[in-house]
Design a protein around this motif. Sequence first.
Motif, short mmCIF file in Angstrom:
data_model
loop_
_atom_site.label_atom_id
_atom_site.label_comp_id
_atom_site.label_asym_id
_atom_site.label_seq_id
_atom_site.Cartn_x
_atom_site.Cartn_y
_atom_site.Cartn_z
N ASN A 263 0.82 -1.22 0.00
CA ASN A 263 0.00 0.00 0.00
C ASN A 263 0.85 1.26 0.00
O ASN A 263 0.52 2.25 -0.65
CB ASN A 263 -0.97 -0.01 1.19
N ASP A 264 1.97 1.25 0.74
CA ASP A 264 2.85 2.42 0.75
C ASP A 264 3.51 2.61 -0.62
O ASP A 264 3.60 3.73 -1.15
CB ASP A 264 3.96 2.25 1.81
N VAL A 265 3.99 1.50 -1.20
CA VAL A 265 4.68 1.58 -2.50
C VAL A 265 3.72 2.12 -3.56
O VAL A 265 4.03 3.03 -4.32
CB VAL A 265 5.23 0.19 -2.89
N ARG A 266 2.53 1.54 -3.58
CA ARG A 266 1.55 1.94 -4.59
C ARG A 266 1.18 3.43 -4.44
O ARG A 266 1.08 4.16 -5.41
CB ARG A 266 0.30 1.08 -4.45
N ALA A 267 1.00 3.86 -3.18
CA ALA A 267 0.62 5.26 -2.96
C ALA A 267 1.74 6.19 -3.42
O ALA A 267 1.48 7.22 -4.07
CB ALA A 267 0.32 5.48 -1.49
N ILE A 268 2.98 5.83 -3.13
CA ILE A 268 4.09 6.73 -3.47
C ILE A 268 4.35 6.76 -4.98
O ILE A 268 4.51 7.83 -5.57
CB ILE A 268 5.37 6.35 -2.67
N VAL A 269 4.36 5.60 -5.64
CA VAL A 269 4.63 5.65 -7.10
C VAL A 269 3.48 6.35 -7.84
O VAL A 269 3.68 6.92 -8.90
CB VAL A 269 4.93 4.26 -7.74
N GLN B 239 14.05 14.30 0.56
CA GLN B 239 14.40 12.93 0.98
C GLN B 239 14.17 11.98 -0.20
O GLN B 239 13.13 12.01 -0.84
CB GLN B 239 13.51 12.52 2.16
N SER B 240 15.16 11.13 -0.49
CA SER B 240 14.93 10.15 -1.55
C SER B 240 14.19 8.94 -0.97
O SER B 240 14.42 8.54 0.18
CB SER B 240 16.25 9.74 -2.19
N ILE B 241 13.28 8.42 -1.77
CA ILE B 241 12.42 7.31 -1.34
C ILE B 241 12.63 6.16 -2.33
O ILE B 241 12.52 6.36 -3.54
CB ILE B 241 10.93 7.74 -1.35
N THR B 242 12.94 4.98 -1.79
CA THR B 242 13.09 3.80 -2.64
C THR B 242 11.88 2.91 -2.44
O THR B 242 11.60 2.48 -1.32
CB THR B 242 14.37 3.03 -2.24
N THR B 243 11.14 2.68 -3.52
CA THR B 243 9.97 1.81 -3.42
C THR B 243 10.41 0.42 -3.87
O THR B 243 10.84 0.23 -5.02
CB THR B 243 8.82 2.33 -4.31
N PHE B 244 10.32 -0.55 -2.96
CA PHE B 244 10.80 -1.90 -3.27
C PHE B 244 9.66 -2.70 -3.90
O PHE B 244 8.81 -3.27 -3.22
CB PHE B 244 11.33 -2.60 -2.01
N LEU B 245 9.65 -2.69 -5.24
CA LEU B 245 8.54 -3.29 -5.98
C LEU B 245 8.44 -4.79 -5.69
O LEU B 245 7.35 -5.33 -5.55
CB LEU B 245 8.75 -3.05 -7.49
N ARG B 246 9.60 -5.46 -5.61
CA ARG B 246 9.58 -6.92 -5.38
C ARG B 246 8.96 -7.23 -4.01
O ARG B 246 8.19 -8.18 -3.89
CB ARG B 246 11.00 -7.49 -5.47
N PRO C 69 -3.74 -5.92 -8.97
CA PRO C 69 -2.66 -5.34 -9.77
C PRO C 69 -1.31 -5.36 -9.04
O PRO C 69 -1.23 -4.95 -7.89
CB PRO C 69 -3.12 -3.91 -10.03
N HIS C 70 -0.29 -5.86 -9.72
CA HIS C 70 1.07 -5.81 -9.18
C HIS C 70 1.66 -4.43 -9.48
O HIS C 70 1.04 -3.62 -10.19
CB HIS C 70 1.93 -6.91 -9.80
N VAL C 71 2.84 -4.17 -8.93
CA VAL C 71 3.49 -2.88 -9.20
C VAL C 71 4.83 -3.09 -9.93
O VAL C 71 5.73 -2.26 -9.82
CB VAL C 71 3.70 -2.05 -7.91
N ALA C 72 4.92 -4.17 -10.69
CA ALA C 72 6.19 -4.47 -11.37
C ALA C 72 6.59 -3.39 -12.38
O ALA C 72 7.77 -3.25 -12.71
CB ALA C 72 6.10 -5.82 -12.07
N PHE C 73 5.61 -2.63 -12.88
CA PHE C 73 5.92 -1.55 -13.83
C PHE C 73 5.89 -0.18 -13.15
O PHE C 73 5.84 0.84 -13.83
CB PHE C 73 4.90 -1.56 -14.98
N GLY C 74 5.93 -0.13 -11.82
CA GLY C 74 5.86 1.16 -11.13
C GLY C 74 4.43 1.69 -11.19
O GLY C 74 3.47 0.93 -11.17
#
Length: 409
Positions: A51-57, A317-324, A347-352
């Motif tokens: 949920n965090d990764v999806r919201a940020i990308v 701040q740089s943010i790294t979203t760990f898709l895997r 939906p996966h986030v493999a394409f950001g």
Amino acid sequence: MSEAELPSILQLTPLNPDYQADPHKLLDPLRAQCPVRKDPVSGSVVLSRYNDVRAIVSDRSLWRDPINAEEGAMLQRGTANLQTDQPRAETISILHLDDPDHARIRQPLSQALYARVAKFRGEVERIVDEALDRIPEGEPFDLMSLFCVPIPIDVIASILGVDHDRLVEFRAWSEGSILGLNPFRTEEQTAQMEWASAQLSAYFLKTIAERRVAPGDDLISDMVKLQGEGAPLSDEELRINLGALLVGGNLTTTDLIGNGVYLLLKNPGELAKLKADPGLINATVEEILRVEGPVDITGRIASSPLEIGGCPVAPKQSITTFLRAANHDPEVFEDPHSFNISRKHKPHVAFGGGAHICIGAPLARLEAQVALPRLFARFPNLRLAEPDAQMEWRKLPFFRGLETLMLVA
Ligand code: HEM
């Protein structure tokens, strides 16, 4: 694991044999214990929950250009040109650009690319069949070098309209330019990458000029036509972004096909389901992207104060979203590490995601959707040459693909 024992981002690369053997042995505790973590080595905030990764990308207000990040943002700054003596859009591709340049360049490029991809299935089938003809029967062969590597390069060469007699050189330049993806490349690799990029630049600029005089049926001609119709895009910007299609698209699609074949051979029940119902191919490709996506991470930069999962994040701040990690989040995907092609679609986030979502996703999907069924149809007894052998994954940080995939047809 105590917080101090959790892996830093530098341990979350295939240079670490433990990560190479099973990334999730390291990613699962990270997500469970510290899903929003200021990485002790890179200083980046690493997100591992879906949920965090999806919201940020998806957040279009965030930045992408590493020049906006704090000085120590090593991951982001390591892969992008930080020169400031030229306009950013003539220095870096859409991968790292922010709006308004990003939208100005991405819009015509995606318009032309999507229109080409929509009518390209027949050509992809032809290229896949040509690669299948090179596979020997009855003796071990490496699927990566004979099939997975050449297909994406030949497909993009055909989309761009590269002349047949330049194809061998074009393949060498494409492979050399990919070295730019490695933030830890050696000096020798940097020299090879610079040579390949210079050759590609010269080739693209010459071809852009030629297509302006004599248009062909290809993406470069489409782009020149859009320029002629008023798309605000310079030749230099076009050149940089044509290069980005190669760098962004070749290795990743190679790995999508390679990882897909490997997963299907390791999961014969799923392969049997696909053979029995070829209509499952699109779901199969999505599940491959989720389980063994080719790209580990993408990044954003906070443009204003943020709060992520209750943690404050400062501007720059740089943010790294760990898709895997996100794609294996047990809160979202039941039994997340299993490969199940009839999984209910999430939906996966493999394409950001968001403004920077992979521009090549429709092409990568098309290639895999064509390549996998044709490979298994041509060679119904395809098997791993050494089923119990430890697989060797390429040692390129933040990408996951096989060095070789030895099979017998
Ligand atoms: C399975 C194959 C592929 C994967 C897993 C993949 C993954 C990604 C990811 C994760 C991003 C960053 C998205 C974000 O930050 O939100 C990206 C961006 C990009 N990809 Fe792909 N990619 C693939 C294939 C391709 C292909 C075939 C092309 C070119 C034809 C391509 C060209 C690009 C470009 C140019 C960008 C930058 C887009 C932007 O920032 O606006 N990729 N890709």
